[in-house]
Write a protein that holds these residues in place. Structure first.
Motif, short mmCIF file in Angstrom:
data_model
loop_
_atom_site.label_atom_id
_atom_site.label_comp_id
_atom_site.label_asym_id
_atom_site.label_seq_id
_atom_site.Cartn_x
_atom_site.Cartn_y
_atom_site.Cartn_z
N ARG A 131 2.14 -4.66 -3.70
CA ARG A 131 1.68 -4.00 -4.93
C ARG A 131 1.58 -2.52 -4.64
O ARG A 131 0.88 -2.12 -3.69
N GLY A 132 2.31 -1.75 -5.41
CA GLY A 132 2.40 -0.32 -5.11
C GLY A 132 3.22 -0.13 -3.83
O GLY A 132 4.15 -0.88 -3.52
N THR A 160 -3.42 -11.17 -9.64
CA THR A 160 -4.85 -10.95 -9.92
C THR A 160 -5.19 -9.49 -10.17
O THR A 160 -6.33 -9.17 -10.50
N THR A 161 -4.20 -8.62 -10.00
CA THR A 161 -4.43 -7.18 -10.20
C THR A 161 -3.24 -6.59 -10.94
O THR A 161 -2.09 -6.93 -10.64
N VAL A 162 -3.54 -5.72 -11.88
CA VAL A 162 -2.44 -5.06 -12.59
C VAL A 162 -1.79 -4.04 -11.67
O VAL A 162 -2.39 -3.57 -10.69
N GLY A 163 -0.55 -3.71 -11.97
CA GLY A 163 0.15 -2.73 -11.17
C GLY A 163 1.64 -3.02 -11.09
O GLY A 163 2.16 -3.97 -11.70
N GLU A 164 2.32 -2.20 -10.29
CA GLU A 164 3.77 -2.37 -10.06
C GLU A 164 3.96 -3.15 -8.77
O GLU A 164 3.51 -2.73 -7.69
N TYR A 165 4.66 -4.27 -8.85
CA TYR A 165 4.90 -5.14 -7.70
C TYR A 165 6.37 -5.05 -7.28
O TYR A 165 7.26 -4.85 -8.11
N THR A 166 6.57 -5.24 -5.99
CA THR A 166 7.94 -5.28 -5.44
C THR A 166 8.09 -6.50 -4.55
O THR A 166 7.33 -6.66 -3.58
N ALA A 167 9.03 -7.38 -4.90
CA ALA A 167 9.36 -8.54 -4.07
C ALA A 167 10.53 -8.18 -3.17
O ALA A 167 11.54 -7.62 -3.62
N ILE A 168 10.40 -8.50 -1.87
CA ILE A 168 11.42 -8.16 -0.88
C ILE A 168 11.92 -9.45 -0.22
O ILE A 168 11.11 -10.21 0.33
N PHE A 202 8.65 -5.58 -10.55
CA PHE A 202 8.18 -6.07 -11.85
C PHE A 202 6.75 -5.60 -12.06
O PHE A 202 5.94 -5.54 -11.12
N PRO A 203 6.39 -5.25 -13.28
CA PRO A 203 5.01 -4.82 -13.57
C PRO A 203 4.14 -6.02 -13.93
O PRO A 203 4.62 -7.03 -14.45
N VAL A 204 2.89 -5.91 -13.65
CA VAL A 204 1.88 -6.87 -14.09
C VAL A 204 0.88 -6.09 -14.93
O VAL A 204 0.30 -5.10 -14.47
#
Length: 205
Positions: A131-132, A160-168, A202-204
């Protein structure tokens, strides 16, 4: 009193007449045999014809019978030899398993449960979620939320937290270093290990 002639009405012949008739027959047979006998040089003529025909035939055509068994054996080996399976494409996919609020559309929202899955061949595989740029949320393998088999690696987690996520998703022929610190540092270490990377953000909200 004279003897009656043999039945049939023919007169008797003398031995001399019989010898003459046999001689005539033998002469005719010798003449017939001479007419149908091959010429004295028939063997030489046949050999010369065979040599001329062999010289006119291309060498490749003359030796096909030597190469045919080898070609047949090669074809049989190609059919029987086990072929290596085709490499599986490397892919990263994300699925929303459960939504906190089913009516909120296709985007990822706070409280949704997600599954990330990577597939494809590789001696070593890894799956991270940040996240971030600094917060490591998921690290597979090494987490209880991870599941692996011969062809894939998957992880489930709840946003469980808003924000910008990156899956690797990472694949490598050598061990992949565990992620430590910021995302950029973890990716640099993986690159030094020869890992190939796919990423999906993807954003949450």
């Amino acid at each position: 009193m004279t003897k009656p002639p043999p039945q049939g009405g023919s007169s008797t012949t003398s031995p001399a007449d019989d010898d003459a008739s046999l001689g005539a027959v033998e002469a005719h047979l010798r003449a017939f045999h001479a007419d149908y006998s091959p010429a004295p040089d028939w063997q030489a003529r046949v050999l010369a014809s065979v040599r001329a025909q062999d010289a006119a035939t291309p060498r490749r055509a003359r030796w096909w019978w030597l190469t045919a068994p080898a070609l047949a054996a090669a074809a049989l080996l190609a059919l029987l030899w086990p072929r290596a399976p085709a490499p599986r494409p490397r892919q990263l996919a994300m699925t929303v398993l459960q939504r906190a609020e089913p009516t909120r559309g296709a985007a990822v929202h706070l409280g949704d449960e997600l599954r990330l899955r990577l597939t494809g061949d590789g001696a070593e595989r890894a799956l991270w979620v940040y996240r971030g740029r600094d917060e490591l949320v998921v690290s597979c393998p090494g987490s209880s939320s991870c599941a692996a088999d011969d062809t894939s690696l998957a992880a489930t987690f709840k946003a469980t937290t808003v924000g910008e996520y990156t899956a690797i998703a990472l694949w490598s022929a050598t061990p992949i270093p565990a992620p430590t610190g910021a995302l950029d540092d973890a990716l640099a270490a993986a690159a030094r290990a020869g890992a190939q990377v796919q990423r999906q953000s993807f954003p949450v909200d």
